[in-house]
Structures are given as C-alpha cells and as structure tokens.
Write a protein that holds these residues in place. Structure first.
Motif, PDB file in Angstrom:
ATOM      1  N   ASP A  97       0.828  -1.208   0.000  1.00 43.72           N
ATOM      2  CA  ASP A  97       0.000   0.000   0.000  1.00 43.72           C
ATOM      3  C   ASP A  97       0.861   1.257   0.000  1.00 43.72           C
ATOM      4  OD1 ASP A  97       0.905   0.257   2.633  1.00 43.72           O
ATOM      5  OD2 ASP A  97      -0.971  -0.443   3.518  1.00 43.72           O
ATOM      6  N   PHE A 116      -4.206   4.190  -0.684  1.00 40.29           N
ATOM      7  CA  PHE A 116      -4.496   3.253  -1.764  1.00 40.29           C
ATOM      8  C   PHE A 116      -3.728   1.968  -1.495  1.00 40.29           C
ATOM      9  CE2 PHE A 116      -4.624   2.106  -6.431  1.00 40.29           C
ATOM     10  CZ  PHE A 116      -6.010   2.096  -6.529  1.00 40.29           C
ATOM     11  N   LYS A 163      -4.884  -4.114  -2.801  1.00 39.78           N
ATOM     12  CA  LYS A 163      -6.164  -4.784  -2.593  1.00 39.78           C
ATOM     13  C   LYS A 163      -7.286  -4.099  -3.373  1.00 39.78           C
ATOM     14  CE  LYS A 163      -5.054  -6.437   2.079  1.00 39.78           C
ATOM     15  NZ  LYS A 163      -5.444  -6.356   3.509  1.00 39.78           N
ATOM     16  N   ASP A 164      -7.050  -2.832  -3.751  1.00 39.50           N
ATOM     17  CA  ASP A 164      -8.037  -2.078  -4.517  1.00 39.50           C
ATOM     18  C   ASP A 164      -7.943  -2.340  -6.018  1.00 39.50           C
ATOM     19  OD1 ASP A 164      -8.854  -0.785  -2.120  1.00 39.50           O
ATOM     20  OD2 ASP A 164      -7.176   0.615  -2.319  1.00 39.50           O
ATOM     21  N   LYS A 195      -9.583   5.862  -6.109  1.00 36.23           N
ATOM     22  CA  LYS A 195     -10.280   4.767  -6.781  1.00 36.23           C
ATOM     23  C   LYS A 195      -9.727   4.577  -8.178  1.00 36.23           C
ATOM     24  CE  LYS A 195     -14.890   3.085  -8.074  1.00 36.23           C
ATOM     25  NZ  LYS A 195     -16.355   3.373  -8.077  1.00 36.23           N
TER      26      LYS A 195
END
Length: 325
Positions: A68, A87, A90-91, A149
């Motif tokens: 991350d 962020f 995993k995103d 995102k």
C-alpha cells in the motif's frame, strides 16, 4: 509603560528556546510512528499544506513486496499527520504486489494518484525464470488524502514494462507522465480526462542515458528540470526549455550513501525549495534490527543565479521550522 519583572524577562527567552527545541525538525522525518517509508512525492495543494505520497516498506518484507501507499501532510515540515493508506493493491483487479514509487497531481478539480504495481516473482538467481511484471495505473479522488479509486480497472498500458512514474502538470494544463523503460527514457502526454495516454515519446537526453529510476520533473523560472537517481544511487539532473526536451545533462547534486538507492522529489514550500529523499537506516526497535530499512528525510535545496542546483549534503537536522529569509 509598566515595569517588566526580572523573572519574566528571563523566563520568556528560556521558554522561546524550549519551544524552538521541541519544534525543530530532524531526519528522518517524524510521522508519529515507526512506519518505514520511501520514494517521497511532495506536493503543495491549494490549502498550502505540504503533502507527501510515499511507498510503505513493511517490516522485514521480502524483496520489496509492498502492498500500500501512505500520505502525510504538514503545515510546517516539522509536525506531520499520517492520513493512513490512501491506496492499496487490494483495490486493484490487475495487480497484487509491488506498490512502489508513486506520484500525484491535481487537474480537472480532481486529485490523481499514479502508481506502479505488478504481479509475479523476480528470480534474482536465475532471471530467466522470473515471472514479475509491472505496469502503471492511475486513480482519482476528490480529496488529496484519498481514498483513491482505480477508475479504469486496468493499467494505462501493458507494454512496455514500466515503473516509477512521475506525473507533471504544466502551466497550460497539459499533463505529462515520465517513466523509465530501459534503455529508453519515455514520456507520454495524458488525455484530458487523465484516464489514458496519447502515445509514447522517446526523449532526447543529449547522448547520456545512464541506468536510472524514479524520475522527478519540475519547473522553475521557465526552466524544466528532469531529475533522477543516476545509476540508482546519486541524484542527478538535466534541464530543458520544453517539458519534452531535448535535455542537457547538468551533473550530480546529491552523492550516494551506503551503496543504496535513493528516490526523491523537489518542491517549493513557503518560498523555499525542499528536497525529499530516503535513506537506508538501522532501527534497533525493528523486528529486523540488522537490516537497513528506508526512511524519508528532507533538506533545503538551493539554486545558483544561472539556475543550476547547488550540491546537497545529508544532515541530521533536516528542515524546519523555516528560517527567516
């Protein structure tokens, strides 16, 4: 005019000295915990605070397996707020590892986070058996601290292999993405919506292209600076009158330390230019006390009248509180 009491006259300077001592900065930067960080990307947004986007070295991690990215902010370069992970891999649907050197930019009323990530394993003993792949992604947020995102659900491209992106938005609003792709040094202009690129361009580096990673581009007094860790160790730079080059090599401004790599960023803050970089340091409190791990540091950076960069020496004092001009 009322008479000042002698005890107060003495107490005021003593208090001032105490406050100065507690408000002084030091290297590495104090983010309020023992978190290990590297690859600092510094930006000053509209609120005037300094924001640092950094990769996160997990304790005792194997071979840069990183998951991350964190963001920190400060109003004075001394007291920092850790906003946590902005962020994570995993995103992502297209990568699960190698959360390496990131960057950020502001455009279209949005904050953009550009990052490398990948899959597979690098076999250092037998490189032909390596399965490691890395690409560059871009994420968006309404806040400089995220959460971000992934709006396109994929890397910006799959070939060539790429990492360590630098995202530079020029005064005319055009955004350029710089990255190393050995042996070439490439730049891509971003589409207006920041969700794709308009193609790659190989830059003219004046005939000198040493091995490098982690480029950083900034603009000062109409001159563009392309800075990078030359041979992964020393910080060097080029200049140009265009964000696309051609570039002229200008030399080293920070020497190497401990045969270790160095990533950096250069940003103006409250009228001063700041160099953020990382050092490899021992931490006796770490689960791996004999292993040097990366920590972010900062120094003041100065320019000569002709625009060249003066050599920077690592210090334990670091920066801040900002001295009077």
């Amino acid at each position: 005019m009322p008479r000042r009491r002698p005890c107060l006259t003495l107490a005021v300077p003593l208090l001032s000295l105490a406050l100065a001592a507690t408000a002084s900065a030091a290297n590495p930067l104090d983010f309020g915990s023992a978190i290990k960080t590297a690859d600092p990307s510094g930006h000053v947004w509209a609120d005037g605070r300094m924001y640092l986007y950094a990769s996160h070295d997990e304790e005792c991690q194997p071979d840069f397996w990183m998951k991350d990215w964190h963001v920190f902010s400060s109003a004075d370069l001394v007291h920092w707020t850790d906003h946590g992970a902005c962020f994570s891999v995993k995103d992502l649907q297209w990568a699960d590892n190698y959360a390496w050197a990131p960057d950020a930019a502001y455009k279209n009323g949005k904050y953009y986070f550009v990052f490398p990530a990948g899959t597979g394993v690098k076999d250092r003993a037998n490189p032909k058996n390596s399965t490691k792949w890395m690409g560059i992604g871009i994420a968006e947020s309404d806040s400089p601290t995220g959460p971000f995102k992934d709006m396109i659900g994929a890397p910006l491209w799959t070939k060539p292999y790429a990492n360590d992106p630098c995202l530079f938005v020029d005064d005319d609003g055009k955004a350029y993405l710089y990255f190393p792709s050995h042996p070439d040094w490439l730049v891509a202009e971003m589409a207006d919506d920041m969700r794709s690129i308009k193609g790659f361009r190989k830059m003219d580096m004046g005939g000198y292209q040493p091995k490098m990673e982690g480029p950083w581009v900034f603009k000062r007094n109409g001159l563009y600076y392309y800075t990078m860790p030359e041979n992964l160790r020393t910080l060097s730079y080029y200049t140009s009158t265009s964000p696309l080059g051609p570039w002229k090599y200008r030399g080293v401004f920070m020497e190497q330390e401990n045969e270790s790599n160095n990533h950096h960023s250069i940003v103006e803050f409250q009228g001063r230019w700041i160099l953020f970089y990382h050092r490899w340091l021992l931490d006796e409190s770490s689960p791996c006390p004999q292993k040097r791990q990366r920590r972010i540091c900062a120094e003041y950076l100065h320019f000569n009248p002709d625009g060249t960069i003066q050599p920077v020496v690592r210090t334990s004092a670091g920066v801040g509180p900002l001295p009077a001009k």
